[in-house]
Motif scaffolding. Structure first.
Motif, short mmCIF file in Angstrom:
data_model
loop_
_atom_site.label_atom_id
_atom_site.label_comp_id
_atom_site.label_asym_id
_atom_site.label_seq_id
_atom_site.Cartn_x
_atom_site.Cartn_y
_atom_site.Cartn_z
N GLN A 168 0.81 -1.22 0.00
CA GLN A 168 0.00 0.00 0.00
C GLN A 168 0.84 1.27 0.00
O GLN A 168 0.35 2.36 -0.31
CB GLN A 168 -0.95 0.00 1.20
N LEU A 246 -7.31 -2.84 -5.61
CA LEU A 246 -6.84 -2.86 -4.22
C LEU A 246 -7.33 -4.13 -3.55
O LEU A 246 -8.53 -4.42 -3.53
CB LEU A 246 -7.37 -1.63 -3.46
N LEU A 257 -1.68 -3.88 -3.84
CA LEU A 257 -2.17 -3.31 -5.08
C LEU A 257 -1.73 -4.21 -6.24
O LEU A 257 -0.56 -4.60 -6.31
CB LEU A 257 -1.59 -1.91 -5.30
N LYS A 259 -1.53 -4.08 -10.27
CA LYS A 259 -1.61 -3.15 -11.40
C LYS A 259 -1.41 -3.93 -12.70
O LYS A 259 -0.48 -4.73 -12.81
CB LYS A 259 -0.56 -2.06 -11.27
#
Length: 872
Positions: A168, A246, A257, A259
């Protein structure tokens, strides 16, 4: 001070069977008391009387936890703790310090060095057990967390698009190969970059990216999608579509996270090219029109110029079309004032339409939107066309042939000079395959791919959730957990192959779905095992439903290759009435009950009870199977040998029978009569036989210069190995691999195993003898039809059953039996070996009869093969 081998204590709780505790204390009385108390609770305990001895044990064995005395002569507990922490973390090997002193400085120092806990003597045993269980629980939770992290790592690494895993704070924890390839950086370079700092983001998109990340971390959104530019290592920027999700921990706090980034540079180039080319054309036409009005004399030239401009436009439109086809992106445009609609060729392709027979009109695309997605999609499109709100949405369409596809659409409103919406442009991309891949990965994690039923992991979660609910509402309940197995599955697999077996499993799963209650949960656990959770169901009601299923198998006709099979099922039932019940223990009991039902003949229902002797025996055998698996994995199987000596003067060969032993966790040797029956029952015998063959040949190759030419080595084969059609190729490959002359090897097979697998046995023996390997028929004479089968088995040696050999000195019948077997064997050209030879008097009788070889404790007991050259 040496410590002898410890007595092995079987744990009453299957979940504690793997827990090994090292107790380090130089004082014998507290050490023994602590060992006895821990073993009575089901733990495996190893004592150590000194710090140095404890470190040696830790180097040689795996322990779950260490109880370490603080004050010891020589190396004290603090020094031992420092050396343990130099090699193992607190979660890898928890250490609880034990001391008679409560000095806070001493406690602080131990904890700062790396102790997990500290307990003062004399201690309350319940408190000690609670602290031990806490450390073991934390260790297991850490191990489970690492397993889940490995699964996530595998998914990320194998993804076809760029993926990052960050904490985070933005620190990059993992990045896959696709991301490195897309950006041109190495994995090490990307791991050094913090995502929250946006060091690769183009300055124009920096503030927008930070805003979305802040909203995600604050919980206002759970994901976001952006189109942005990333800096490539070569110095140029590429356009990417970024999706950030998230993940939260069990407490709902932000955790990780994920991505995803997909290169959309070509799509951007195509869009910009279209806009630029149209603008150039409009400017060119305007200039030429003005020139035309100014001078009629330039008319011919103006026409030529316009023709040239149109050619340029067509060429560039073709280039744009090619770019759209490469990216599989469809482009459309609509003029609200004129009602004109333009669709690119790629839209026709995505929708499956013929361009020559379909003319797009305003609203024509709406007819293709899936009914379940239409309301929301049209609401978002309406907001874009009337208010200019962004449209960036995924939804489904239905093609004219009925095929459903998933697309990602974007719409942009272009206002007129007064700010009123006039023109709209948009793109659609078919993302069906990418979406399907993502959904399939998720499905595979939770379902059995053959039956499409939930798998064991989800089944356990269903039971756990149900018990948790009962705990929360605090009401009486009764659930039923059922294991169901197909009795004839192995026969069908062996006879017609696993394709037939898989078809039977699929048909049975469909039959079960029809006959269970609506609220019951059905799962495929593994192999021929199904699991059923019957919530809020009495044992009486469950028995009624299951009996109906069992009886229905009489009407369930499985047909394969025009042959009909009668199938039956075995059902194990475990009632649950306590929401604190251990799920692993529940599943183990259901499995045991199902197995016991099959052992009793199948086609029956068996309810697990704690005093069921059959289930108890099977449970004990299953524990042995687990111990065998661990022993093979930890290389605790050992080769022994026993000499077989020639007792006639003309015998020159010296024989040795290879035997197997298993060492327990403390190094104590376990007799094969203890673990081989369980191995035979649970189909591990063939695997053990292969290990013995490979290990024996490897040892012979290693000591080939020291092994005499007239030495022969006998290796035992089980009935399962004789039934294994792949064993022949395996043995030939191993002989070639270790370059062992086949004449030095012979296989021993029991009369019972040979008769039970007569066809395979004859095939295997004949093929191996063709390669020079010989065979011995073990325990000959124990069967009722020994002589009748002998002529069909081309063996070289007969091993006379020791049941007759023991009594030949004083029992005339035994003497006659041994003589008869020897005479028949010699008449058929075979040599004879007498087993269970216990004294010299028996040897004299065997010589008198004319037996060739003798084996038994009277000659030599089995010894470790590793000590062969010390003993010989």
């Amino acid at each position: 001070m040496s410590i002898g081998p410890l007595q092995n204590h079987a744990s009453p709780n299957p979940t504690q069977g793997k827990i090994h505790i090292l107790v380090v204390d130089d004082q014998s009385t507290p050490r023994r008391i602590l060992q006895r108390m821990l073993e009575s609770s089901g733990y495996s305990v190893t004592p150590a009387v000194s710090g140095m001895g404890a470190l040696h044990l830790i180097d040689d064995h795996d322990y779950t936890l260490v109880l370490l005395d603080f004050i010891m002569p020589g190396m004290n507990g603090m020094e031992v703790l420092e050396k343990i922490r130099a090699q193992y973390s607190q979660t890898e090997l928890p250490v609880i310090m034990v001391s008679m002193h409560s000095d806070s400085d001493e406690i602080f120092k131990a904890l700062s060095i790396g102790a997990n806990d500290y307990i003062i003597k004399p201690f309350d045993f319940k408190i000690l057990m609670a602290r031990i269980n806490i450390q073991i629980y934390l260790k297991h939770k850490e191990e489970a967390l690492r397993a889940k992290e490995q699964q996530l790592t595998m998914i990320i690494e194998n993804a076809p698009i760029g993926m990052w895993l960050c904490d985070q704070s933005g620190k990059t924890l993992q990045v896959n190969h696709a991301a490195c390839e897309m950006l041109g950086f190495s994995e090490e370079e990307l791991l050094l970059r913090n995502y929250a700092q946006f060091t690769l983001t183009h300055p124009d998109e920096l503030e927008d990216s930070k805003h979305h990340l802040e909203m995600l971390l604050s919980g206002r959104i759970d994901h976001y999608d952006l189109e942005k530019r990333y800096l490539h290592k070569n110095g140029h920027y590429i356009w990417v579509h970024v999706s950030v999700i998230l993940l939260q921990d069990n407490e709902g706090r932000p955790n990780l996270l994920i991505k995803q980034a997909q290169d959309i540079t070509q799509h951007k180039i195509a869009t910009e090219m279209l806009s630029r080319h149209k603008q150039e054309l409009e400017e060119l036409v305007q200039i030429r029109t003005q020139n035309l009005l100014k001078s009629n004399n330039d008319l011919v030239q103006e026409i030529a110029e316009r023709k040239r401009a149109e050619d340029i436009l067509k060429k560039r439109e073709l280039q744009l079309l090619e770019a759209q086809q490469i990216s599989h992106m469809g482009f459309w445009e609509r003029d609200r004032s004129t009602g004109q609609v333009f669709w690119s060729d790629e839209i026709y392709s995505i929708l499956g339409l013929d361009k020559e027979h379909f003319q797009p009109q305003p609203g024509a695309f709406d007819a293709f939107i899936h009914p379940d997605d239409k309301e929301l999609t049209l609401q978002m499109a309406f907001a874009t066309m009337n208010e200019g709100a962004p449209f960036n949405h995924q939804y489904r369409i239905i093609k004219p042939n009925g095929e459903v596809r998933k697309i990602h659409g974007r719409i942009k409103m272009l206002p007129d000079p007064d700010g009123q919406p006039r023109r709209f442009i948009g793109t659609i991309i078919d993302i069906t395959e990418a979406s399907r891949m993502s959904e399939e990965l998720s499905f595979q994690e939770s379902h059995d791919l053959l039956t499409r039923l939930v798998n064991r992991k989800v089944f356990e979660e269903l039971i756990r959730d149900s018990l948790t609910l009962r705990r929360l509402i605090s009401e009486d309940f009764e659930h039923i957990v059922v294991f169901l197995g197909i009795d004839q599955l192995k026969v069908i697999n062996d006879t017609y192959g696993h394709i037939a077996g898989d078809e039977l499993i699929c048909q049975l799963s469909q039959n079960l779905r029809k006959r269970l209650r609506k609220q019951d949960s059905l799962a495929r656990l593994a192999g021929n095992r199904f699991g059923i959770l019957m919530e809020n169901c009495t044992l009486q009601e469950a028995h009624r439903v299951l009996e109906n299923i069992r009886q229905s198998m009489g009407d369930f006709n499985f047909i394969w290759m025009e042959k009909q099979f009668n199938t039956t099922i075995s059902i194990g039932v475990v009632p649950i009435r306590d929401y604190n019940s251990d799920i692993i223990e529940i599943l183990a009991k259901a499995d045991l009950a199902c197995g016991a039902a099959k052992e009793a003949g199948g086609d029956r229902i068996l309810v697990h009870t704690e005093d069921d002797e059959t289930v108890g025996l099977r449970h004990e055998e299953m524990l042995w199977v687990e111990r065998i698996e661990y022993a093979m994995r930890e290389n605790r199987m050992c080769l022994y040998y026993q000499p077989i000596v020639g007792i006639r003067p003309d015998i020159r060969e010296q024989h040795y029978e290879i035997l197997i032993r298993m060492a327990d966790e403390n190094g104590t040797m376990i007799s094969p009569s203890t673990f081989l029956p369980a191995a035979e029952r649970y189909n591990l015998s063939s695997r053990i036989d292969r290990w013995v063959i490979s290990s024996t040949l490897e040892w012979l190759e290693k000591y080939s210069t020291r092994v005499e030419e007239d030495f022969c080595w006998g290796i035992n084969l089980s009935g399962q190995s004789l039934a294994d059609e792949n064993l022949l190729g395996f043995v030939i490959r191993e002989l070639d691999k270790y370059n062992i002359p086949p004449r030095h090897i012979y296989f021993e097979i029991t009369e019972t195993a040979a008769i039970a697998n007569l066809k395979n046995a004859v095939r295997f023996i004949t093929a191996m003898r063709g390669h020079g390997v010989r065979f011995a028929l073990d325990d000959f004479g124990s069967g009722l039809s020994s002589f009748a089968y002998l002529k069909n088995l081309p063996v070289d040696f007969l091993k006379i059953d020791g049941i007759f050999v023991r009594g030949i000195v004083h029992n005339d019948t035994d003497y006659a039996m041994v003589k008869a077997i020897n005479d028949v064997g010699k008449a058929m050209g075979k040599q004879t070996i007498a087993e269970f030879v216990e004294d010299f008097a028996i040897i004299e009788k065997l010589r008198e009869i004319g037996v060739d070889f003798a084996q038994g404790y009277g000659i030599c007991r089995p010894m470790p093969l590793a000590e062969f050259f010390q003993q010989n």
